[in-house]
Design an enzyme around this catalytic site. Structure first.
Site, PDB file in Angstrom:
ATOM      1  N   HIS A 162      57.434 -88.730  26.910  1.00  0.00           N
ATOM      2  CA  HIS A 162      56.034 -88.888  26.268  1.00  0.00           C
ATOM      3  C   HIS A 162      55.150 -89.915  26.946  1.00  0.00           C
ATOM      4  O   HIS A 162      55.367 -91.137  26.928  1.00  0.00           O
ATOM      5  CB  HIS A 162      55.793 -88.860  24.808  1.00  0.00           C
ATOM      6  CG  HIS A 162      54.848 -88.923  24.262  1.00  0.00           C
ATOM      7  ND1 HIS A 162      53.549 -88.695  24.697  1.00  0.00           N
ATOM      8  CD2 HIS A 162      54.617 -88.550  22.868  1.00  0.00           C
ATOM      9  CE1 HIS A 162      52.589 -88.245  23.758  1.00  0.00           C
ATOM     10  NE2 HIS A 162      52.960 -88.741  22.797  1.00  0.00           N
ATOM     11  N   HIS A 178      52.557 -79.674  22.592  1.00  0.00           N
ATOM     12  CA  HIS A 178      52.745 -81.234  22.432  1.00  0.00           C
ATOM     13  C   HIS A 178      54.206 -81.585  22.373  1.00  0.00           C
ATOM     14  O   HIS A 178      54.619 -82.464  23.307  1.00  0.00           O
ATOM     15  CB  HIS A 178      52.280 -81.890  21.149  1.00  0.00           C
ATOM     16  CG  HIS A 178      51.939 -83.359  21.207  1.00  0.00           C
ATOM     17  ND1 HIS A 178      51.436 -83.954  22.377  1.00  0.00           N
ATOM     18  CD2 HIS A 178      52.499 -84.255  20.009  1.00  0.00           C
ATOM     19  CE1 HIS A 178      51.530 -85.437  21.745  1.00  0.00           C
ATOM     20  NE2 HIS A 178      52.029 -85.450  20.746  1.00  0.00           N
ATOM     21  N   CYS A 194      48.106 -90.561  21.016  1.00  0.00           N
ATOM     22  CA  CYS A 194      48.553 -89.522  22.045  1.00  0.00           C
ATOM     23  C   CYS A 194      47.688 -88.369  22.506  1.00  0.00           C
ATOM     24  O   CYS A 194      48.094 -87.730  23.416  1.00  0.00           O
ATOM     25  CB  CYS A 194      50.016 -89.136  21.690  1.00  0.00           C
ATOM     26  SG  CYS A 194      50.906 -90.434  21.095  1.00  0.00           S
TER      27      CYS A 194
END
Lengths: 351, 388
Positions: free
Chosen positions: B318, B284, B153
């Site tokens: 995401h 995040h 990620c």
């Protein structure tokens, strides 16, 4: 930009790891594949070992001896195309076979390619720079470029650099369908006389401790370049320029390590590179030792470090053409992967 | 800059949605084959793969949805930066992209090929991560450094960092950096098996958050040296970056957040800034139990009193390998427009940390923005963008 290589290890299809390194005796391919000779991995406990993908095993297995008893490296930089593909494919298969239900995440987590760099970090509790380059046939080369920049930015630092890939049923099948591996039986001792498409499949992990400090170094990685082209003339000109820019005045390439792989479609690239060198240069090949895989140039760099440092002699089975060169000052590694991705690395003695 | 996400097909469309607080997370968009497609919410780009091919003039075989999303954002970025053909093909132009799915969005096709289907082999050359950038490289005849990064990620934050370092080290004069990921059975099932997919729209930093929503998209940015961009629009300056590993667990962050803390701290020292200089943090903030709590703790350790912060995952979901690039665009919009966008679906602070993100759109004086990205394998990277 350049750096110095201080230590190196390699787990490959040949006897390249541990105390009894022997590349004279060529280990044969099996069913067109060259599988890595895996050590016992005393560092890993049973369950941890069982959960690791092969690329994580060979990657961290090759790296850990380099880290033992030494200060922590300031970064871990790995190049790999699709490490963890075997785990990945286990997960993909589960998805289809269990119709996306009742899946366990183990293979999904282990299947990400950054597992090697992060597993090494985890085992050695290293919280420094940590990265994974996955640009297929230039994954290791980009890791080399990254390390060259790191050393330029912080010459006093030390880094762990590695190239790792594994043979998995998935990528072997897909790459065979795409025409990259031979369809007929071929043995590695006959690889270069083959006149068909494709090569033999290989795998391995090569690791290097590098820094900007030349004291006690095995060799200097003097320069690297990457080329993206299917045009032989473009590639040849770029290699020529690379040598002009990076070979010191009056010096020549003593040894060319050629990535020739028995695929008739790429032979002309290697012939062109050989033709640039003249009768002085000794030409040797390495793909019959390690097979074809996207980060195979890291295996060639391990060989080159051992040749230039005097730890190993060039075995006869690697020799394509003996040149008139007597010493070993400059080694050129030229490799092409799947025809469109090329790289040159220049390794020199520490002056 | 160029971006495509669940909230828009361009920078302008993304910006409009951010300002009005319009989420892109829905159930049942229907563009990817999975039994969860209609059951769980996702941040889908609502254009079919074939339609994308038509719009982009892609006629070659074997081009995946991930590549198409990348191409869409890439085209907008190079157009916005007015890069000429000569510049694109020059040896000092680099392309650095990131992806965590790449060609593996084609789960069914690849399964068939590895289980006996030797006829329909359109995608066998594009199963890997590199296939996305190799397509862009060929289409635009890029000859400089070309790379693909995958650190889960945080992938595209590392692509941005690598690109910037190429310029600083003299290996390129301009770099096109970014990332792309498409929704795929592969990742949907992976995150579902980890039990971190929420069945509702994600609620980053909320006490009762239930997990993340996956999304898809792509973003690219063109970085050039200040001296080379005279007369062109300069959105912001990438003033710092930090990369660190949490070295704790393959798929979750350490309780104290050593990796996130070090990434942020390294970015500050690289930018030669103090914590108090940061005006806003694009967190995040995935909406998982683990991430939001650990990130909160790490931010508190480093900043003491936090500047304004928010997560945009409630807009886009995401987007994994695209997330840091998409959020780099949003961070740059924070600076360029001097405004903050809301953290959607927030109700109640996490009991342990008590942090409250920005929840309404507002104008704000912004000089320095930090953007965080943390991935599996403990791969953490923070970037700092500053007013040019």
């Amino acid at each position: 930009m350049s750096f110095y290589i201080h230590k190196t290890t390699c787990i490959s299809p040949q006897q390249t790891f541990g105390d009894n390194i022997d590349i004279e005796q060529l280990r044969p391919s099996v069913d067109n594949k060259l599988y890595a000779v895996e050590p016992a991995y005393p560092q890993f406990k049973g369950n941890a070992l069982r959960r690791m993908s092969k690329s994580t095993r060979i990657g961290s297995g090759a790296a850990l001896p380099l880290l033992a008893g030494a200060p922590q490296p300031d970064g871990i930089i790995i190049g790999t195309q699709v490490s963890g593909m075997e785990e990945n494919s286990k997960f993909l298969n589960q998805i289809i076979e269990y119709n996306e239900d009742m899946l366990t995440p183990g293979s999904f987590v282990q299947g990400t390619p950054n597992t090697i760099s992060s597993q090494i970090a985890l085992i050695s509790n290293n919280k420094n720079y940590n990265i994974t380059h996955v640009h297929r046939g230039l994954a290791f080369e980009n890791a080399v470029i990254d390390v060259a920049m790191l050393v330029n930015e912080s010459p006093q630092n030390t880094y762990l650099l590695g190239g790792v890939d594994e043979i998995s049923l998935n990528n072997y099948t897909l790459d065979t369908l795409a025409g990259w591996f031979k369809k007929e039986d071929c043995s590695n001792n006959n690889l270069y006389s083959s006149a068909t498409d494709g090569s033999l499949s290989g795998e391995g992990a090569a690791m290097f401790i590098v820094s900007g400090d030349k004291q006690g170094a095995l060799a200097q990685l003097k320069a690297i370049t990457t080329i993206h082209s299917t045009d032989a003339e473009v590639v040849e000109n770029r290699i020529k320029t690379f040598l002009q820019n990076n070979l010191p005045e009056g010096e020549k390439i003593d040894l060319l390590l050629s990535g020739e792989n028995g695929d008739r479609r790429s032979t002309h690239f290697y012939k062109n590179c050989e033709a640039l060198q003249g009768s002085y240069t000794t030409i040797a090949r390495f793909k019959h030792l390690c097979g074809e895989y996207p980060t195979a140039s890291s295996f060639a760099l391990w060989l080159a470090c051992n040749f230039i440092g005097g730890a190993l002699e060039l075995p006869h089975h690697m020799l394509k053409k003996a040149g008139t060169a007597i010493g070993l000052k400059n080694i050129l590694i030229y490799n092409t992967h799947k025809i469109g991705q090329h790289s040159c690395m220049l390794l020199s003695v520490v002056s | 800059m160029g971006v495509i996400s669940a909230i828009g097909l361009s920078v302008a469309e993304n910006h409009a949605a951010l300002v009005t607080g319009k989420t892109g997370i829905i159930k049942g968009g229907g563009n990817f084959p999975s039994r969860y497609a209609g059951l769980l919410p996702f941040g889908e780009v609502l254009i079919g793969t074939e339609e994308l091919k038509t719009r982009l003039g892609v006629t070659e075989s074997g081009i995946t949805r991930t590549t198409l999303l990348a191409l869409h954002a890439f085209k907008e970025a190079i157009g916005d930066a007015q890069l000429t053909d000569e510049q694109l093909t020059a040896g000092d132009t680099a392309l650095i992209g990131a992806t965590t799915v790449g060609g593996m969005c084609l789960t069914d096709e690849l399964y068939a090929n590895t289980h006996g289907d030797t006829e329909n082999i359109e995608y066998v050359k594009s199963f890997d991560y590199a296939s996305v950038n190799l397509y862009l490289q060929k289409r635009y005849h890029i000859t400089g450094v070309v790379n693909t990064m995958n650190t889960a990620c945080s992938s595209s934050a590392n692509a941005i960092m690598y690109g910037c370092r190429l310029i600083k080290n003299g290996l390129a004069n301009r770099v096109i950096v970014g990332g792309a990921d498409s929704l795929a059975k592969f990742t949907v099932n992976g995150f579902n098996a980890l039990r971190i997919l929420s069945d509702e729209a994600c609620a980053p930093f909320d006490q009762n958050r239930k997990g993340l929503n996956l999304g898809e998209g792509a973003a690219f940015l063109v970085l050039e040296k200040e001296a080379d961009v005279k007369g062109k629009k300069m959105y912001a300056c990438l003033s710092g970056y930090g990369n660190a590993n949490d070295a704790y667990h393959p798929s979750s962050l350490s309780p104290e957040g050593d990796g996130p803390y070090l990434a942020m701290k390294n970015a500050l020292s690289n930018a030669k800034l103090n914590p108090a200089d940061i005006d806003f943090i694009n967190a995040h903030g995935t909406g998982t139990e683990n991430n939001d709590e650990v990130e909160s703790r790490a931010m508190l350790s480093l900043f003491g009193t936090l500047p304004n912060f928010a997560s945009t995952k409630g807009f886009t979901g995401h987007t994994l390998g695209a997330a840091s690039a998409i959020e780099a665009v949003y961070s740059i919009l924070n600076i360029d427009k001097q405004e903050l966008y809301p953290n959607l679906n927030f109700g109640q602070p996490i009991a342990d940390t008590g942090l409250e993100p920005v929840i309404t759109y507002k104008a704000s004086a912004i000089k320095h923005v930090m953007s965080n990205s943390f991935g599996f394998g403990g791969n953490c990277t923070s970037l700092i963008f500053s007013k040019a």
